[in-house]
Design an enzyme around this catalytic site. Structure first.
Site, PDB file in Angstrom:
ATOM      1  N   LYS A  38       0.736  -1.263  -0.098  1.00 28.16           N
ATOM      2  CA  LYS A  38      -0.110  -0.251  -0.109  1.00 28.16           C
ATOM      3  C   LYS A  38       0.727   1.265  -0.002  1.00 28.16           C
ATOM      4  O   LYS A  38       0.491   2.216  -0.437  1.00 28.16           O
ATOM      5  CB  LYS A  38      -0.986   0.081   1.247  1.00 28.16           C
ATOM      6  CG  LYS A  38      -2.011  -0.726   0.980  1.00 28.16           C
ATOM      7  CD  LYS A  38      -2.895  -0.490   0.155  1.00 28.16           C
ATOM      8  CE  LYS A  38      -4.341  -1.648   0.010  1.00 28.16           C
ATOM      9  NZ  LYS A  38      -5.564  -1.016  -0.778  1.00 28.16           N
ATOM     10  N   SER A  93       0.352  -9.998  -0.842  1.00 36.20           N
ATOM     11  CA  SER A  93       0.245  -8.688  -0.828  1.00 36.20           C
ATOM     12  C   SER A  93       0.417  -7.906   0.539  1.00 36.20           C
ATOM     13  O   SER A  93       0.679  -6.740   0.602  1.00 36.20           O
ATOM     14  CB  SER A  93      -1.054  -8.195  -1.419  1.00 36.20           C
ATOM     15  OG  SER A  93      -2.129  -9.026  -0.485  1.00 36.20           O
TER      16      SER A  93
END
Length: 412
Positions: A62, A312
């Site tokens: 992110k 992720s």
């Protein structure tokens, strides 16, 4: 599985946008490593690589999109500060990016957001406001706050700069595995998937791009079928990082125009994938980050190699980790609960436990009850929690107890 629309869709973010974001991120993000996955390679019959974004700064990808978005604000916009909404990973990415750029940040998070993620976000210097039950509720609150205060909303996925920043993961994948045949990417709002797809589709057009969603929070299949973003009526999944109720207006055409397919995985597969990453890859991965591995475990023959599965994120609440590990062990038949009826007499429980021990099971908990309408007079129900060596060992334990004369229902 969900196919993509037949009608052409124009993606708003291109590979050139991603390359530009990479220049901006130089020296800010870490090029994360690619790890070989021998166990998954053996299972699938082709080479499998793990793209370790769980080792990125703040523990997920992110920071790439958050920094790109905030760095491109004007001086006047930066002076007004930024607001964001997230279950945790985007929150930390925004908080760190804002600190690096000297911008005030306020982050709205669901009331039940994992405490480690809340604490980490505050630790990076952001003000945290807990509100609502879901990421969508937090987005609504953040949007209202931005409108009232004049701060800039840094959306977790639905902005071209965010998508471009996340797409830099794709550039690294192509450099690390130039002959990649399939890229598996977790899909929530679609920012990471859409950004990676922009790069892979341009430079490796024959490579398959597959999104992976949790079945309990899968907004993409119905949206792709309808040809537009469709909201879910409700969501329930342990993979909070990809629990997004509606694809974005920016990410929908990005994903729909570039990916090959969207698959879903169940909760058992997610927990099994998390345990697999811990045991076999020595990686701490959150359930959302393990979704691509879950897809490989459920469909080992489906994807052409070489395969890259993007991990992720690795920001998992330790309490959730304990629950998920146990869930995964149950799913792989290495932890089970049995109910056995025995005679209510001295020594009967000891005989049962001795029999279980002789069958090679490790007893972790015992509970017995004399109160049940299903019990005959003079019987006791014994609940055994056992550690086993897998499905064959579980079946051998059940068979051994039945051979000893015990009535043993199917394992739970």
């Amino acid at each position: 599985m969900a196919a993509v629309p037949d009608a052409p869709v124009t993606p708003p973010v291109t590979a050139a946008d991603v390359r530009s974001a990479r220049e901006l991120l130089s020296g800010v993000v870490r090029p994360t490593p690619i790890a070989g996955a021998r166990a998954l390679s053996d299972l699938t019959g082709t080479s499998v690589h793990l793209k370790c974004e769980n080792l990125q700064r703040t523990g997920s990808f992110k920071i790439r999109g958050a920094y790109t978005r905030i760095a491109r604000l004007t001086a006047a916009e930066r002076a007004r500060g930024v607001v964001a909404a997230s279950a945790g990973n985007h929150a930390q990415g925004v908080a760190l990016a804002a600190r690096l750029l000297g911008v005030r940040a306020t982050v709205f998070m669901p009331e039940r957001a994992a405490l480690p993620k809340v604490d980490a976000t505050r630790g990076y210097g952001a003000e945290v406001v807990l509100t609502g039950e879901s990421v969508d509720d937090a987005v609504t609150a953040a949007t209202a706050s931005a409108a009232d205060s004049g701060a800039v909303l840094v959306h977790p996925f639905d902005h071209p700069d965010v998508v471009a920043g996340q797409g830099t993961v794709g550039l690294e994948i192509l450099e690390q595995v130039p002959d990649v045949g399939t890229v598996l990417v977790s899909a929530g709002g679609g920012g990471l998937l859409g950004g990676i797809a922009a790069v892979v589709r341009e430079y490796r057009p024959r490579t398959r791009i597959v999104g992976v969603q949790a079945a309990g929070a899968a907004a993409w299949p119905s949206s792709l079928a309808a040809g537009r973003p469709m909201p879910l009526a409700g969501m329930r999944t342990m993979a909070d990082g990809i629990a997004v109720g509606r694809p974005g207006d920016v990410t929908f055409p990005q994903v729909a125009g570039l990916i090959d397919e969207m698959v879903t995985v169940g909760e058992d597969a997610l927990s099994g994938a998390l345990v697999h990453c811990l045991e076999r890859a020595k990686m701490v991965v959150e359930p959302a980050g393990a979704a691509p591995v879950a897809a490989l475990l459920e469909r080992p023959d489906r994807f052409a190699g070489p395969i890259v599965a993007v991990l992720s994120g690795g920001n998992v609440d330790p309490l959730v980790l304990l629950q998920v590990i146990r869930h995964g062990l149950v799913g792989s038949a290495r932890y089970l609960t049995l109910h056995v009826q025995i005679q209510d007499r001295p020594g009967a429980l000891a005989e049962l436990l001795a029999r279980v021990g002789s069958l090679g099971a490790n007893v972790t908990d015992v509970a017995h009850s004399r109160i049940s309408g299903a019990l005959a007079v003079g019987e006791v129900d014994v609940e055994l929690s056992l550690e086993t060596r897998g499905a064959e060992h579980r079946d051998a334990i059940v068979a051994g107890l039945r051979e000893a004369g015990h009535a043993v229902p199917a394992p739970a």
